[in-house]
Design a protein around this motif. Structure first.
Motif, PDB file in Angstrom:
ATOM      1  N   ALA A  85      -4.562  10.363  19.834  1.00 55.29           N
ATOM      2  CA  ALA A  85      -5.753  11.126  20.215  1.00 55.29           C
ATOM      3  C   ALA A  85      -5.436  12.209  21.232  1.00 55.29           C
ATOM      4  N   ALA A  86      -4.474  11.953  22.089  1.00 51.55           N
ATOM      5  CA  ALA A  86      -4.206  12.866  23.198  1.00 51.55           C
ATOM      6  C   ALA A  86      -3.255  13.995  22.835  1.00 51.55           C
ATOM      7  N   ARG A  87      -2.661  13.931  21.655  1.00 49.68           N
ATOM      8  CA  ARG A  87      -1.658  14.924  21.290  1.00 49.68           C
ATOM      9  C   ARG A  87      -2.249  16.053  20.440  1.00 49.68           C
ATOM     10  N   GLU A  88      -1.723  17.262  20.670  1.00 48.74           N
ATOM     11  CA  GLU A  88      -2.043  18.366  19.777  1.00 48.74           C
ATOM     12  C   GLU A  88      -1.404  18.098  18.421  1.00 48.74           C
ATOM     13  N   ARG A  89      -2.044  18.626  17.376  1.00 49.32           N
ATOM     14  CA  ARG A  89      -1.500  18.400  16.037  1.00 49.32           C
ATOM     15  C   ARG A  89      -0.543  19.522  15.669  1.00 49.32           C
ATOM     16  N   PRO A  90       0.769  19.252  15.700  1.00 46.17           N
ATOM     17  CA  PRO A  90       1.707  20.282  15.239  1.00 46.17           C
ATOM     18  C   PRO A  90       1.538  20.514  13.743  1.00 46.17           C
ATOM     19  N   LYS A  91       2.046  21.652  13.265  1.00 43.96           N
ATOM     20  CA  LYS A  91       1.848  22.024  11.863  1.00 43.96           C
ATOM     21  C   LYS A  91       2.423  20.985  10.914  1.00 43.96           C
ATOM     22  N   ARG A  92       3.550  20.391  11.289  1.00 42.80           N
ATOM     23  CA  ARG A  92       4.177  19.412  10.399  1.00 42.80           C
ATOM     24  C   ARG A  92       3.267  18.189  10.217  1.00 42.80           C
ATOM     25  N   VAL A  93       2.599  17.758  11.305  1.00 41.69           N
ATOM     26  CA  VAL A  93       1.706  16.600  11.208  1.00 41.69           C
ATOM     27  C   VAL A  93       0.434  16.973  10.466  1.00 41.69           C
ATOM     28  N   SER A  94      -0.099  18.157  10.739  1.00 45.97           N
ATOM     29  CA  SER A  94      -1.312  18.598  10.044  1.00 45.97           C
ATOM     30  C   SER A  94      -1.079  18.691   8.538  1.00 45.97           C
ATOM     31  N   ALA A  95       0.091  19.196   8.146  1.00 44.38           N
ATOM     32  CA  ALA A  95       0.401  19.307   6.720  1.00 44.38           C
ATOM     33  C   ALA A  95       0.477  17.932   6.072  1.00 44.38           C
ATOM     34  N   ALA A  96       1.089  16.963   6.766  1.00 43.74           N
ATOM     35  CA  ALA A  96       1.193  15.608   6.218  1.00 43.74           C
ATOM     36  C   ALA A  96      -0.174  14.953   6.119  1.00 43.74           C
ATOM     37  N   ILE A  97      -1.025  15.129   7.150  1.00 42.05           N
ATOM     38  CA  ILE A  97      -2.363  14.548   7.133  1.00 42.05           C
ATOM     39  C   ILE A  97      -3.189  15.127   5.993  1.00 42.05           C
ATOM     40  N   ASP A  98      -3.147  16.436   5.822  1.00 43.64           N
ATOM     41  CA  ASP A  98      -3.924  17.070   4.757  1.00 43.64           C
ATOM     42  C   ASP A  98      -3.532  16.544   3.385  1.00 43.64           C
ATOM     43  N   ALA A  99      -2.219  16.405   3.163  1.00 43.70           N
ATOM     44  CA  ALA A  99      -1.748  15.925   1.864  1.00 43.70           C
ATOM     45  C   ALA A  99      -2.111  14.461   1.654  1.00 43.70           C
ATOM     46  N   LEU A 100      -1.910  13.642   2.667  1.00 50.21           N
ATOM     47  CA  LEU A 100      -2.200  12.215   2.536  1.00 50.21           C
ATOM     48  C   LEU A 100      -3.693  11.958   2.386  1.00 50.21           C
ATOM     49  N   GLU A 101      -4.495  12.649   3.190  1.00 53.07           N
ATOM     50  CA  GLU A 101      -5.933  12.381   3.169  1.00 53.07           C
ATOM     51  C   GLU A 101      -6.534  12.657   1.801  1.00 53.07           C
ATOM     52  N   GLY A 102      -6.238  13.810   1.229  1.00 56.34           N
ATOM     53  CA  GLY A 102      -6.815  14.141  -0.068  1.00 56.34           C
ATOM     54  C   GLY A 102      -6.345  13.217  -1.171  1.00 56.34           C
ATOM     55  N   PHE A 146       0.844  -1.193   0.000  1.00 56.46           N
ATOM     56  CA  PHE A 146       0.000   0.000   0.000  1.00 56.46           C
ATOM     57  C   PHE A 146       0.882   1.247   0.000  1.00 56.46           C
ATOM     58  N   GLY A 147       1.944   1.220   0.783  1.00 56.28           N
ATOM     59  CA  GLY A 147       2.846   2.354   0.837  1.00 56.28           C
ATOM     60  C   GLY A 147       3.525   2.611  -0.488  1.00 56.28           C
ATOM     61  N   ASN A 148       4.008   1.555  -1.119  1.00 60.68           N
ATOM     62  CA  ASN A 148       4.680   1.722  -2.409  1.00 60.68           C
ATOM     63  C   ASN A 148       3.724   2.202  -3.494  1.00 60.68           C
ATOM     64  N   ARG A 149       2.504   1.721  -3.436  1.00 59.58           N
ATOM     65  CA  ARG A 149       1.557   2.036  -4.508  1.00 59.58           C
ATOM     66  C   ARG A 149       0.862   3.383  -4.308  1.00 59.58           C
ATOM     67  N   PHE A 150       0.512   3.711  -3.065  1.00 61.46           N
ATOM     68  CA  PHE A 150      -0.318   4.890  -2.812  1.00 61.46           C
ATOM     69  C   PHE A 150       0.377   5.997  -2.015  1.00 61.46           C
ATOM     70  N   VAL A 151       1.161   5.622  -1.008  1.00 60.35           N
ATOM     71  CA  VAL A 151       1.767   6.644  -0.144  1.00 60.35           C
ATOM     72  C   VAL A 151       2.909   7.362  -0.847  1.00 60.35           C
ATOM     73  N   TRP A 152       3.705   6.618  -1.624  1.00 60.45           N
ATOM     74  CA  TRP A 152       4.851   7.232  -2.292  1.00 60.45           C
ATOM     75  C   TRP A 152       4.442   8.432  -3.169  1.00 60.45           C
ATOM     76  N   PRO A 153       3.421   8.319  -4.032  1.00 63.02           N
ATOM     77  CA  PRO A 153       3.029   9.511  -4.808  1.00 63.02           C
ATOM     78  C   PRO A 153       2.626  10.683  -3.919  1.00 63.02           C
ATOM     79  N   CYS A 154       2.037  10.393  -2.748  1.00 64.59           N
ATOM     80  CA  CYS A 154       1.660  11.467  -1.829  1.00 64.59           C
ATOM     81  C   CYS A 154       2.888  12.163  -1.255  1.00 64.59           C
ATOM     82  N   LEU A 155       3.956  11.416  -1.047  1.00 69.45           N
ATOM     83  CA  LEU A 155       5.168  12.014  -0.487  1.00 69.45           C
ATOM     84  C   LEU A 155       5.741  13.065  -1.431  1.00 69.45           C
ATOM     85  N   ARG A 156       5.645  12.807  -2.722  1.00 71.68           N
ATOM     86  CA  ARG A 156       6.116  13.808  -3.679  1.00 71.68           C
ATOM     87  C   ARG A 156       5.308  15.093  -3.548  1.00 71.68           C
TER      88      ARG A 156
END
Length: 304
Positions: A276-293, A102-112
């Motif tokens: 769940a218990a952690r605040e979302r730092p900007k670096r994590v929020s940016a990664a989530i936004d890119a990966l989710e879409g 799954f990572g090779n097929r889907f996550v890698w393009p998101c990393l770019r």
């Protein structure tokens, strides 16, 4: 003694293999590195390294302490990166784990895409089919397929992943095509056994009333890696049960035949998991936004 500084020296010694290499990496003198290690061992009251003229070897206590140091220093570095990132663009390391294919097929393009949108982010990706503990491993984010994780994690469903019972055409010619899903229980099967618990032997299907049922497959081969299991099925060793993305191409080009399309179980949810218990730092929020879409679109393209 500056304990954190001593821990960094100790980690550099282990990573570098020798005290001399650690001194070079840290830009310190060899005597200062030797003194730092000696003071740390004295403070702990135990020996961390057994040293020869050419190389250093971790003691059992040293290996345990090394792993702890790596975790502690990583948390500190991350905290400092998060504080710095709050003042500007997202920056710092984002630790992500996902299934191998799954990572090779889907996550890698998101990393770019992540790198283009936020060049200050540094993705650190671990691909494994074994579900890792996010807290213990220091991960910010995980892609998981399957049941809802425990309540300590926060999950966002980004799509669904169908499953497929399948077999090679040659296998069906040799053994015969099953008439009902239940008939597969008596046929040779390749079992994907990721965590060594043989949970991959229980294959789901829908009965004639549309209710979810399971049967224990007749495993003739256990494999802890999807690629080999798929190759074994293609070679006619036995039936297989896979997520669609794992066999999509093999079914499309005829290497495998999908069985009981109208009796397959409901698809499994695909989730992004974070603490769940952690605040979302900007670096994590940016990664989530890119990966989710990007992952939502990719899963739709697969037919999920």
């Amino acid at each position: 003694m500056d304990k954190l500084a001593a821990m960094r020296v100790f980690v550099a010694i282990v990573d570098g293999g020798t005290l001399t290499e650690a001194a070079r990496r840290l830009g310190k003198s060899l005597p200062s590195v030797v003194r730092s290690l000696a003071r740390l061992e004295e403070a702990l009251g135990l020996r961390l390294l057994e040293r020869s003229t050419r190389q250093s070897y971790l003691t059992p206590e040293g290996r345990s302490y090394y792993e702890t140091c790596c975790h502690v220093l990583s948390e500190i570095d991350t905290a400092e990166q998060d504080l710095a990132a709050q003042q500007g663009e997202p920056a710092g390391e984002v630790r992500i784990t996902a299934p191998v294919e799954f990572g090779n097929r889907f996550v890698w393009p998101c990393l770019r895409d992540i790198r283009e949108r936020s060049p200050g982010l540094v993705p650190h990706v671990t691909l494994t089919d074994v579900p890792l503990d996010l807290v213990e491993g220091g991960y910010d984010l995980a892609v998981r397929i399957g049941p809802q994780p425990d309540s300590e994690m926060r999950a966002t469903v980004i799509g669904e992943m169908p499953t497929r019972h399948c077999a090679a055409p040659a296998f069906l010619e040799r053994v015969g095509r099953p008439e009902r899903p239940e008939d597969m229980a008596g046929m040779p099967a390749v079992c994907v056994d990721i965590a060594g618990r043989r949970t991959g032997q229980l294959w789901p299907y829908l009965d004639e009333d549309g209710k979810r049922r399971t049967f224990r497959c007749k495993a003739v081969l256990y494999v802890n890696e999807v690629r080999m299991a798929r190759a074994a099925c293609e070679a006619g060793v036995g039936l297989g049960f896979f997520y669609l993305y794992q066999v999509h191409d093999a079914i499309a080009d005829g290497r495998l035949v999908s069985l009981f399309e109208d009796r397959r179980p409901p698809p499994q949810p695909v989730r992004l998991i974070r603490h769940a218990a952690r605040e979302r730092p900007k670096r994590v929020s940016a990664a989530i936004d890119a990966l989710e879409g990007a992952l939502r679109q990719a899963l739709k393209g697969l037919g999920a």
